[in-house]
Design an enzyme around this catalytic site. Structure first.
Site, PDB file in Angstrom:
ATOM      1  N   LYS A  81       0.934  -1.257  -0.063  1.00 29.13           N
ATOM      2  CA  LYS A  81       0.102   0.048   0.069  1.00 29.13           C
ATOM      3  C   LYS A  81       0.832   1.296  -0.088  1.00 29.13           C
ATOM      4  CE  LYS A  81      -4.456   1.196   0.534  1.00 29.13           C
ATOM      5  NZ  LYS A  81      -5.700   0.298   0.113  1.00 29.13           N
ATOM      6  N   GLY A 183     -24.013   2.988   4.086  1.00 27.24           N
ATOM      7  CA  GLY A 183     -23.284   3.816   2.882  1.00 27.24           C
ATOM      8  C   GLY A 183     -23.785   3.283   1.534  1.00 27.24           C
ATOM      9  N   VAL A 184     -24.005   4.084   0.876  1.00 23.43           N
ATOM     10  CA  VAL A 184     -24.586   3.893  -0.562  1.00 23.43           C
ATOM     11  C   VAL A 184     -23.855   4.307  -1.502  1.00 23.43           C
ATOM     12  CG1 VAL A 184     -26.854   2.782   0.202  1.00 23.43           C
ATOM     13  CG2 VAL A 184     -26.552   5.248  -0.160  1.00 23.43           C
ATOM     14  N   GLY A 185     -22.512   4.339  -1.271  1.00 18.21           N
ATOM     15  CA  GLY A 185     -21.556   5.141  -2.354  1.00 18.21           C
ATOM     16  C   GLY A 185     -21.243   4.171  -3.500  1.00 18.21           C
ATOM     17  N   VAL A 187     -19.785   1.249  -3.718  1.00 18.01           N
ATOM     18  CA  VAL A 187     -19.848  -0.183  -3.252  1.00 18.01           C
ATOM     19  C   VAL A 187     -21.121  -0.370  -2.739  1.00 18.01           C
ATOM     20  CG1 VAL A 187     -19.235  -1.887  -1.818  1.00 18.01           C
ATOM     21  CG2 VAL A 187     -17.607  -0.475  -2.872  1.00 18.01           C
TER      22      VAL A 187
HETATM   23  P1  NAD Z   1     -17.656   5.822  -1.459  1.00 15.60           P
HETATM   24  O1  NAD Z   1     -16.821   7.209  -0.992  1.00 15.60           O
HETATM   25  O2  NAD Z   1     -18.067   5.661  -2.882  1.00 15.60           O
HETATM   26  O3  NAD Z   1     -19.037   5.671  -0.583  1.00 15.60           O
HETATM   27  C1  NAD Z   1     -19.122   5.619   0.779  1.00 15.60           C
HETATM   28  C2  NAD Z   1     -20.340   6.289   1.261  1.00 15.60           C
HETATM   29  O4  NAD Z   1     -20.281   6.128   2.456  1.00 15.60           O
HETATM   30  C3  NAD Z   1     -20.679   7.701   0.871  1.00 15.60           C
HETATM   31  O5  NAD Z   1     -21.982   7.769   0.311  1.00 15.60           O
HETATM   32  C4  NAD Z   1     -20.627   8.334   2.102  1.00 15.60           C
HETATM   33  O6  NAD Z   1     -21.334   9.429   2.291  1.00 15.60           O
HETATM   34  C5  NAD Z   1     -21.042   7.117   3.113  1.00 15.60           C
HETATM   35  N1  NAD Z   1     -20.575   7.288   4.442  1.00 15.60           N
HETATM   36  C6  NAD Z   1     -19.474   7.797   5.235  1.00 15.60           C
HETATM   37  N2  NAD Z   1     -19.728   7.632   6.479  1.00 15.60           N
HETATM   38  C7  NAD Z   1     -20.890   7.111   6.764  1.00 15.60           C
HETATM   39  C8  NAD Z   1     -21.578   6.831   7.992  1.00 15.60           C
HETATM   40  N3  NAD Z   1     -21.001   7.180   9.097  1.00 15.60           N
HETATM   41  N4  NAD Z   1     -22.901   6.522   7.755  1.00 15.60           N
HETATM   42  C9  NAD Z   1     -23.649   6.312   6.501  1.00 15.60           C
HETATM   43  N5  NAD Z   1     -22.917   6.351   5.351  1.00 15.60           N
HETATM   44  C10 NAD Z   1     -21.592   7.038   5.516  1.00 15.60           C
HETATM   45  O7  NAD Z   1     -16.654   4.466  -1.200  1.00 15.60           O
HETATM   46  P2  NAD Z   1     -16.665   3.241  -1.711  1.00 15.60           P
HETATM   47  O8  NAD Z   1     -15.757   3.155  -2.689  1.00 15.60           O
HETATM   48  O9  NAD Z   1     -18.264   2.871  -1.853  1.00 15.60           O
HETATM   49  O10 NAD Z   1     -15.916   2.362  -0.480  1.00 15.60           O
HETATM   50  C11 NAD Z   1     -16.913   2.014   0.790  1.00 15.60           C
HETATM   51  C12 NAD Z   1     -16.048   1.262   1.740  1.00 15.60           C
HETATM   52  O11 NAD Z   1     -15.708  -0.091   0.963  1.00 15.60           O
HETATM   53  C13 NAD Z   1     -14.823   1.803   2.078  1.00 15.60           C
HETATM   54  O12 NAD Z   1     -14.601   1.227   3.566  1.00 15.60           O
HETATM   55  C14 NAD Z   1     -13.927   1.416   1.257  1.00 15.60           C
HETATM   56  O13 NAD Z   1     -12.634   1.201   1.958  1.00 15.60           O
HETATM   57  C15 NAD Z   1     -14.360  -0.049   0.963  1.00 15.60           C
HETATM   58  N6  NAD Z   1     -13.839  -1.097  -0.084  1.00 15.60           N
HETATM   59  C16 NAD Z   1     -13.979  -0.507  -1.237  1.00 15.60           C
HETATM   60  C17 NAD Z   1     -13.733  -0.993  -2.719  1.00 15.60           C
HETATM   61  C18 NAD Z   1     -13.987  -0.538  -3.919  1.00 15.60           C
HETATM   62  O14 NAD Z   1     -13.792  -1.157  -4.723  1.00 15.60           O
HETATM   63  N7  NAD Z   1     -14.387   0.971  -3.953  1.00 15.60           N
HETATM   64  C19 NAD Z   1     -13.069  -2.368  -2.433  1.00 15.60           C
HETATM   65  C20 NAD Z   1     -12.737  -2.834  -1.096  1.00 15.60           C
HETATM   66  C21 NAD Z   1     -13.327  -2.161   0.020  1.00 15.60           C
END
Ligand code: NAD
Length: 354
Positions: A81, A183-185, A187
């Site tokens: 990393k 969280g509905v980003g 992922v």
């Molecule tokens: P993202 O930024 O697209 O989405 C995260 C979402 O979570 C956002 O909409 C944010 O507003 C919301 N959020 C933040 N704090 C919150 C809380 N306290 N309560 C409710 N919602 C909250 O990120 P992502 O890419 O979707 O990643 C989400 C998680 O998955 C992270 O922990 C990331 O490390 C993990 N992850 C992502 C990937 C990937 O391919 N993107 C792979 C493995 C792990």
């Protein structure tokens, strides 16, 4: 000052390199935990840390996590990393990305980078001008692997949730199964869409409440306030936002027999996996269920090294194997009484020769 090799997070990392380039303003830590199975692969985080020791801790912890994740996903990659210590204004210049690309290149392929928090696909394209040891680049045409790993991570989690529902609830379909998503980003949003197509009942929550409300409207789902989602009575709690939410307080609040979601480092500390088990809650170890993204970027990288583009069907095939790994872990856990997170760690450690 604490020496980092006395930190609990230092785990015989093969290489921990501090890079400082005065001209571009780059300060970065490149941590290679293990190259036992292949080049150390893992994304680059661009983050402003109040204290540099926090950046070191992140690099150590996240690189070890990548060793485990890549090994469990059956990839011929080790774990690494990079962390770029962003200035307070988070300014990211072309010069800084170029200097970072040079630092990755100087490791001669021992480390392969990709996107992580604060780093976009466009940034990775900039880095790729200086080094070939980059993944997560835009897909070259339809049918090719590559690009944003988020949707692939979501597919793996969707498969994992279905496996958990079958294992714990004895149900072959998620139709009518109630899933609460934190969280509905990239992922969580993807997971919600896939579950919705199968007729699952969804409760969505996000600190961006407008985002949760818009998706809920599209999918005919309910919403819950961010501070209420962990206490929603449901079949599956799916954390897809922050890490360390499964601490004493969080676990006590859960009203779900299953926890399965994509957030990294969900357990507050070692021991919280056992607390979940003590409450009879089935836990899908985070780095096993959320490996879809690294599977996609790793296959893209390995194919490009051979002058080919990664095959999306191969990615899909490997995503569909995530449930088998989870079931193996849960069965071992049931047989031995050791919690699933510890079972997973032991398998991963063996795979990386530790
Ligand atoms: P993202 O930024 O697209 O989405 C995260 C979402 O979570 C956002 O909409 C944010 O507003 C919301 N959020 C933040 N704090 C919150 C809380 N306290 N309560 C409710 N919602 C909250 O990120 P992502 O890419 O979707 O990643 C989400 C998680 O998955 C992270 O922990 C990331 O490390 C993990 N992850 C992502 C990937 C990937 O391919 N993107 C792979 C493995 C792990």
């Amino acid at each position: 000052m604490t020496a980092f090799w006395t930190e609990a997070d230092f785990d015989d990392h093969e290489l921990v390199q501090l890079v400082h380039d005065r001209a571009s303003g780059l300060t970065a830590i490149l941590a290679l935990h293990s190259t036992h199975l292949g080049p150390a692969a893992g994304g680059t985080r661009f983050w402003h840390y109040p204290a540099s020791m926090d950046a070191m801790r992140d690099a150590l912890r996240l690189s070890r996590g990548m060793s485990y994740k890549n090994a469990m996903a059956g990839l011929p990659m080790g774990g690494g990393k990079a962390v770029i210590l962003a200035p307070q204004d988070r300014a990211k210049t072309p010069e800084l990305l170029a200097a970072f690309g040079d630092a990755v290149d100087a490791l001669g392929g021992r480390y392969v980078t990709a996107e992580d928090v604060g780093i976009s696909e466009v940034d990775m394209v900039a880095v790729s001008k200086r080094t070939q040891y980059v993944s997560g680049l835009p897909a070259q045409g339809s049918g090719a692997a590559g690009g944003d790993p988020g949707p692939f991570t979501a597919i793996g989690i969707y498969h994992g949730i279905k496996a958990a529902v079958r294992y714990k609830l004895g149900r072959d379909s998620v139709e009518g199964v109630h899933v609460a998503l934190q969280g509905v980003g990239s992922v969580g949003g993807g997971v919600a869409q896939l579950l919705s197509k199968d007729g699952a009942k969804l409760t969505l929550s996000d600190i961006d409440e407008g985002r949760a409300a818009a998706l809920a409207r599209d999918l005919g789902a309910e919403t819950a306030a961010p501070d209420a989602i962990m206490g929603v009575a449901c079949d599956v709690f799916s954390p897809n936002a922050l890490g360390a939410i499964l601490d004493d307080e969080g676990i006590a609040r859960l009203e779900a027999p299953i926890v399965a979601g994509g957030a990294n480092n969900q357990l507050g500390r070692a021991g919280h996996g056992q607390k979940l088990a003590d409450r009879g809650i089935l836990y899908a170890p985070d780095y096993v269920i959320n490996a879809g993204g690294i599977i996609s970027v790793a296959l893209e990288f390995l194919s490009r090294q051979q002058g080919q583009s990664g095959d999306i069907n191969e990615v899909r095939k490997r995503l569909a194997q995530i449930p088998d790994r989870l079931v193996e872990i849960w069965e071992q856990s049931d047989k031995t009484g050791v919690s699933p997170d510890v079972v997973a760690d032991r398998i991963a450690q063996k795979l990386i020769g530790r």
